[in-house]
Design an enzyme around this catalytic site. Sequence first.
Site, PDB file in Angstrom:
ATOM      1  N   TYR A  77      -1.909  -0.299  10.221  1.00  0.00           N
ATOM      2  CA  TYR A  77      -2.025  -0.879   8.883  1.00  0.00           C
ATOM      3  C   TYR A  77      -0.852  -0.409   8.014  1.00  0.00           C
ATOM      4  O   TYR A  77      -0.202  -1.214   7.335  1.00  0.00           O
ATOM      5  CB  TYR A  77      -3.357  -0.471   8.265  1.00  0.00           C
ATOM      6  CG  TYR A  77      -3.529  -0.874   6.825  1.00  0.00           C
ATOM      7  CD1 TYR A  77      -3.912  -2.168   6.492  1.00  0.00           C
ATOM      8  CD2 TYR A  77      -3.310   0.036   5.799  1.00  0.00           C
ATOM      9  CE1 TYR A  77      -4.074  -2.548   5.167  1.00  0.00           C
ATOM     10  CE2 TYR A  77      -3.464  -0.330   4.470  1.00  0.00           C
ATOM     11  CZ  TYR A  77      -3.848  -1.627   4.157  1.00  0.00           C
ATOM     12  OH  TYR A  77      -4.006  -1.996   2.839  1.00  0.00           O
ATOM     13  N   LYS A  92       2.267  -2.565   6.255  1.00  0.00           N
ATOM     14  CA  LYS A  92       2.574  -2.557   4.829  1.00  0.00           C
ATOM     15  C   LYS A  92       4.031  -2.148   4.575  1.00  0.00           C
ATOM     16  O   LYS A  92       4.659  -2.617   3.623  1.00  0.00           O
ATOM     17  CB  LYS A  92       1.607  -1.638   4.088  1.00  0.00           C
ATOM     18  CG  LYS A  92       0.181  -2.168   4.054  1.00  0.00           C
ATOM     19  CD  LYS A  92       0.092  -3.535   3.387  1.00  0.00           C
ATOM     20  CE  LYS A  92      -1.349  -3.992   3.212  1.00  0.00           C
ATOM     21  NZ  LYS A  92      -1.465  -5.277   2.466  1.00  0.00           N
ATOM     22  N   SER A 133       0.851  -1.190   0.000  1.00  0.00           N
ATOM     23  CA  SER A 133       0.000   0.000   0.000  1.00  0.00           C
ATOM     24  C   SER A 133       0.878   1.228   0.000  1.00  0.00           C
ATOM     25  O   SER A 133       2.011   1.192   0.501  1.00  0.00           O
ATOM     26  CB  SER A 133      -0.890   0.005   1.248  1.00  0.00           C
ATOM     27  OG  SER A 133      -1.534   1.265   1.420  1.00  0.00           O
TER      28      SER A 133
END
Length: 252
Positions: free
Chosen positions: A156, A160, A143
Site C-alpha cells: 500500500y 502511494k 498517504s
Amino acid sequence: MADTFTGQTAIITGASRGLGLAVAERLVAEGAKVVITGRKPDALAEAVASLGGPDHALGVAGHAADTEHQDVVIARAITTFGSADLLVNNTAINPVYGPLIGLDLGAARNIVEVNCVAALSWVQKVHAAWMGEHGGSVVNVASVGGIRTAPGIGMYCASKAMLIHLTEALAVELGPGIRVNAVAPAVVKTKFAAALYEGREDEVAAAYPLQRLGVPRDIGSVVAFLLSQDASWMTGQTLVVDGGLTVSGGAR
C-alpha cells in the site's frame, strides 16, 4: 461558506463515506456540484441525500478501476452539471496485511491497479473529455505511507509513493492549464483505516504532536484548498496532513 466553486463540477471517487464524502461536503458547501462514485448504490444514494439531493450531487455506482465506469461518470458529470472541472482520486484499497516477503503477487498487482493505474486513467479521461480544452484541477489522495514506511502495509505504501510520483509527473505534463497536487494523510478515523487504530486509539494518537488522529474533515478542507484558486501557484505538490507525525520521530 464562500462560493469558491460556484459554476464548477467535481468528480470524487470513493465518496460514499469517509474522506471522499468529507471532500464532497466541503466542495458543495463552497458552491460546487459533485459527482461521487462508489461500489454500493444504496450507500451512494444516502450520500447524495446528505449532500442536498440531486440539485447538488449525483451518485454513479461502479468500480473505480473500470474504464467503462470512468467514461460513464465523466459523461454524466458533463451532461448533468455542464462540466468536469475538478477531479479527486480518492479510491484506494489495501486488501492484505503482513510482510512483503510473503505477499500474494496477485494482491500486489491489484493494489497498484486500483491505487495508481486507475488514478492515471481518470486523469487521462477527464483530460480528453473536458480539462484538456477548459483547464481544471486534480488532487490525488496519497498517504504518509508514500513518504515513509509502515509495517504490514508495505505494498500500500509503495503504491502511494508511486501516486505521489505520478502527481509530480502529471503536473509537469499538464501545466499551465491543469494543476495536479496530492495530499498525504496519516491515520484518519475512517472505516478504511480502522485496523490501524481500533481498540488502541489513545496509544496510536500518543505518537502525534497534536495528540489526536485525523478526522475526514481535516482532509476535506485541505483538498478543497488545493482545488481552489487560493492554490493557483501550486502544482506537483504533496501536502502532508498528519498531526505532526512525520516530523515527530514517532513510531512507524
